[in-house]
Design an enzyme around this catalytic site. Structure first.
Site, PDB file in Angstrom:
ATOM      1  N   LYS A 147       0.849  -1.184   0.000  1.00 27.71           N
ATOM      2  CA  LYS A 147       0.000   0.000   0.000  1.00 27.71           C
ATOM      3  C   LYS A 147       0.888   1.239   0.000  1.00 27.71           C
ATOM      4  O   LYS A 147       1.930   1.270   0.673  1.00 27.71           O
ATOM      5  CB  LYS A 147      -0.884  -0.044   1.259  1.00 27.71           C
ATOM      6  CG  LYS A 147      -1.917   1.056   1.396  1.00 27.71           C
ATOM      7  CD  LYS A 147      -2.759   0.770   2.639  1.00 27.71           C
ATOM      8  CE  LYS A 147      -3.901   1.749   2.819  1.00 27.71           C
ATOM      9  NZ  LYS A 147      -4.772   1.341   3.962  1.00 27.71           N
ATOM     10  N   SER A 198      -9.506   1.473   2.841  1.00 26.43           N
ATOM     11  CA  SER A 198      -8.637   2.305   2.028  1.00 26.43           C
ATOM     12  C   SER A 198      -7.626   1.484   1.225  1.00 26.43           C
ATOM     13  O   SER A 198      -7.027   1.990   0.264  1.00 26.43           O
ATOM     14  CB  SER A 198      -7.868   3.297   2.931  1.00 26.43           C
ATOM     15  OG  SER A 198      -7.058   2.637   3.883  1.00 26.43           O
ATOM     16  N   SER A 213      -9.910  -1.263   6.930  1.00 23.14           N
ATOM     17  CA  SER A 213      -9.295  -1.150   5.609  1.00 23.14           C
ATOM     18  C   SER A 213      -8.584  -2.413   5.153  1.00 23.14           C
ATOM     19  O   SER A 213      -8.381  -2.614   3.957  1.00 23.14           O
ATOM     20  CB  SER A 213      -8.300   0.015   5.590  1.00 23.14           C
ATOM     21  OG  SER A 213      -8.977   1.235   5.777  1.00 23.14           O
TER      22      SER A 213
END
Length: 732
Positions: free
Chosen positions: A335, A409, A433
């Site tokens: 990420k 996210s 997330s």
């Protein structure tokens, strides 16, 4: 050997007091203290008057046993007895008792004194390490223990539970001391042990070996079993796998890659000669093709040339295919809130990007085990959101359908794994997330207990609640990554200590197959869409079929803790990690929804009094949740919830971004507030028309359930989740 359909083999060998049966997948070889200090001349054992001829007789049989267990793919655990250089972990009684014996002429040197192999029984010294014949290979567990038993003041039970080990085959020295003590300690913790006669010995076998072994199996197996080596070798022989060793001739025709990116599949293929270069070429071809389907997955993609160079370097570094690190050639993404040295960390906000000089701890750990970095993935800006619709780099969609959200996210993480572009992805989880995006892309999302994986090198969203999450294809992959990454980090202020209380293991009998679980009450589940309710009911039935016992629970601490996350003052922490006046200075470069959210936080004008009250409530709800998971007849092993109550279309989220987002956290928001661990697991699919109520809608969407457990109950939760995952696949 006998098996049941879709079950790993269960082996059985002649033993005392009766046949020892063990499930291969849940059995480890434990090799006790085969170190130079005990086995070589001038070591601690000989200095103390031990008969080296006796103990050395166990080396060759243990070498055969070790090779057989490795060939069968078993978990291998080695122990080494020894102390910290300052001897702070050495009890005074152990240090001086024997030397203080009246008339002592034997124990002239004690632990820590200088010997010819280095300081005696001291970690880091030459004599403390394992003999060359039995040297551990990459991926095997090495436990440094300060006592005679293996379980006192070590992490061995945790590491065994993390690998779902319930049975031990035990070898090593000395029979009358560390070997027997470790078996007794393991027995107290619920493990089924079998000592191997030829693979253990002591310093006075004539007087002590046989009686020590007899005491183990006395009284119908009071402490465990004892067996001879050859029956075990015969049982393991049919399971042996072969690999390309150092210096051997590689295949004339390079092995083809079948496209299976699951870590065990790649490990097996690499062991049999597959080149990581072949895998890298294949995934980059797939990445290029998938870009036409969804161009919003990546923020940074490593060049094909760099990835190929990394793959070639691995092949040179590890020529022996029988001794590869566990992540050799495994492609992964991260990420883009996780630092990779020399690359911008954007958190999907380019004007606020920074270029770190060092990588995040978790990135370096997987790289050190042979993984190949592929790129950095898209995310909701500032890691804020559960939809995946808040990034200037575009909106990724579910791998199942272009109209439906990927979740956030960690949006790009889940798509990169769900589209089989990488084997795993390093993500984060604050409010869900690391769970919701995997749920929307048919893969596994595992959020370990907060503080058990280092968070250093990650841009925080809400620092006191943030944690690393792992996006993987299977529970097995998630468990392996957890074992590699889990370690106390003294430089991470939120890191948990390495050792904690561990519950016992139920290794045999009905208890080994049953578990207790809870679910939200009907009124909580009422928020779910119709297909989510139907699929969740099917999940409950499936868990009961697996031996799960459904118990009533107090849902209130989970509900109230979830509300506390955004309805209370904790949301203010999303600004607390940022400089003063940051919002005003950055307003023009932020996503409009992020600006709206941050303005709402400022407008609340939360006070310190309110913040302290919320902290007190957090503590209260955490204690109440601990009672739900209590170590008692009424406590549950796992809480099972829908990962998300429904699956929105992208256009639905864009039309109502804040309310639609908030709705998705109904069953995730409580996770980090209550210090829970959790893993989202695929639980089948349903027709899109069942959700949309439009008969013409074609295609399917994935359904996912999340298994939540108390703090540091990760091992228990992962094993129940794995059993569920296996049952879903076998029914498909």
């Amino acid at each position: 050997m006998h098996t049941t359909q879709n079950a790993p083999p269960v082996l059985s060998i002649d033993a005392k007091p009766y046949a020892y049966s063990f499930p291969l997948q849940h059995t480890a070889l434990l090799v006790i203290d085969m170190q130079r200090d005990f086995l070589l001349a001038k070591g601690f054992g000989e200095i103390q008057g031990g008969n080296l001829e006796d103990v050395q007789a166990s080396i060759a049989p243990t070498k055969k046993l070790l090779a057989a267990c490795r060939g069968a793919g078993m978990t291998i655990v080695h122990t080494r007895e020894g102390h910290k250089p300052d001897l702070s972990d050495c009890p005074s009684s152990k240090l001086v008792r024997q030397a203080a014996t009246p008339g002592n002429t034997q124990h002239n040197l004690v632990i820590g004194d200088k010997g010819e192999l280095g300081r005696l029984l001291t970690r880091g010294e030459y004599g403390h390490d394992i003999v060359d014949e039995l040297k551990p290979i990459p991926g095997e567990v090495v436990i440094d223990k300060p006592g005679k038993g293996s379980f006192w003041n070590t992490t061995i039970l945790h590491k065994l539970k993390a690998r779902a080990i319930t049975h031990l085959i035990v070898a090593g020295v000395t029979t009358e001391c560390c070997f027997a003590t470790s078996i007794r300690e393991a027995n107290d913790r619920g493990l089924e042990c079998c000592g191997i006669v030829e693979a253990t010995s002591g310093y006075n076998d004539t007087n002590f070996k046989q009686c020590s072994l007899d005491m183990i199996h006395w009284s119908q197996g009071l402490f465990g079993f004892v067996a001879n080596l050859q029956p075990l070798l015969d049982a393991l022989a049919p399971l042996a796998t072969h690999s390309i060793a150092t210096g051997s001739t590689p295949p004339q025709t390079p092995l083809d890659f079948d496209g299976d990116l699951a870590i065990p599949s790649l490990q097996k293929a690499y062991k049999n000669g597959l080149s990581p270069v072949t895998v890298v070429e294949a995934i980059y071809n797939k990445i290029e093709a998938y870009h036409k389907i969804d161009p919003a997955v990546w923020i940074y993609l490593e060049s094909r040339d760099n990835a190929l160079a990394a793959a070639k370097a691995l092949s040179v570094k590890y020529p022996d295919r029988s001794a590869l690190p566990p992540l050799f050639g495994i492609p992964f993404s991260v990420k883009d809130s996780i630092d990779v040295a020399g690359l911008p960390t954007t958190t999907a906000c380019p004007p606020l990007a920074h270029v770190p000089s060092a990588s995040a701890v978790v990135h370096d750990k997987v790289l050190a085990e042979g993984a190949i970095f592929v790129g950095k993935t898209n995310l909701d800006q500032l890691a804020t959101g559960l939809t995946g619709c808040r990034s200037p780099y575009g909106i990724p969609h579910s791998v199942y359908h272009k109209d439906y959200i990927s979740g956030g996210s960690s949006s790009g993480n889940a798509v990169s794994v769900g589209a089989h572009l990488v084997s795993f992805s390093l993500a984060t989880d604050t409010a869900g997330s690391g769970r919701v995006p995997p749920g929307y892309n048919g893969v596994v999302g595992y959020k370990p207990t907060r503080g058990t994986l280092s968070f250093r090198g990650v841009t925080p969203a809400c620092l006191s609640l943030d944690c690393i999450a792992l996006t993987t294809l299977t529970i097995t992959d998630a468990r392996l990554l957890w074992q590699i990454l889990e370690e106390h980090d003294p430089l991470d202020p939120y890191s948990k200590p390495a050792i904690a209380f561990e519950r016992h293991i139920n290794s045999i009998g009905p208890q080994s197959r049953s578990f207790k679980f809870g679910i939200p009450p009907q009124e909580a589940l009422a928020v779910c869409s119709f297909p989510a309710r139907r699929k969740f009911n099917e999940t409950v039935a499936q868990l009961q079929k697996l031996g799960g016992v459904l118990l009533p629970i107090d849902w209130s601490p989970f509900k109230k803790a979830g509300e506390l996350l955004y309805d209370g003052t904790f949301v203010s922490e999303r600004l607390a990690s940022l400089p003063d006046n940051w919002l005003e200075q950055s307003r023009s470069v932020l996503h409009p929804v992020i600006v709206e959210l941050m303005d709402a936080v400022v407008a609340r004008q939360s006070t310190a009094v309110q913040a302290y009250r919320d902290l007190q409530l957090k503590t209260l709800y955490t204690r109440q949740a601990e009672q739900v998971f209590s170590y008692s007849a009424t406590g549950i092993d796992v809480l099972v919830v829908p990962t998300a109550p429904t699956h929105w279309k992208i256009e639905e989220v864009l039309a109502d971004p804040i309310k639609k987002n908030s709705y998705l956290g109904e069953f995730t928001h409580c996770g980090n507030v209550l210090d829970l661990c959790g893993v989202a697991v695929p639980a089948g699919t349903y027709p899109i028309k069942e959700l949309s109520r439009v008969e013409a809608d074609e295609g399917e969407l994935p359904f996912s359930v999340t298994f939540l457990g108390g703090s540091r109950m990760d091992a228990e939760v992962l094993e129940i989740a794995r059993r569920f995952e296996e049952s879903i696949k076998s029914d498909a």
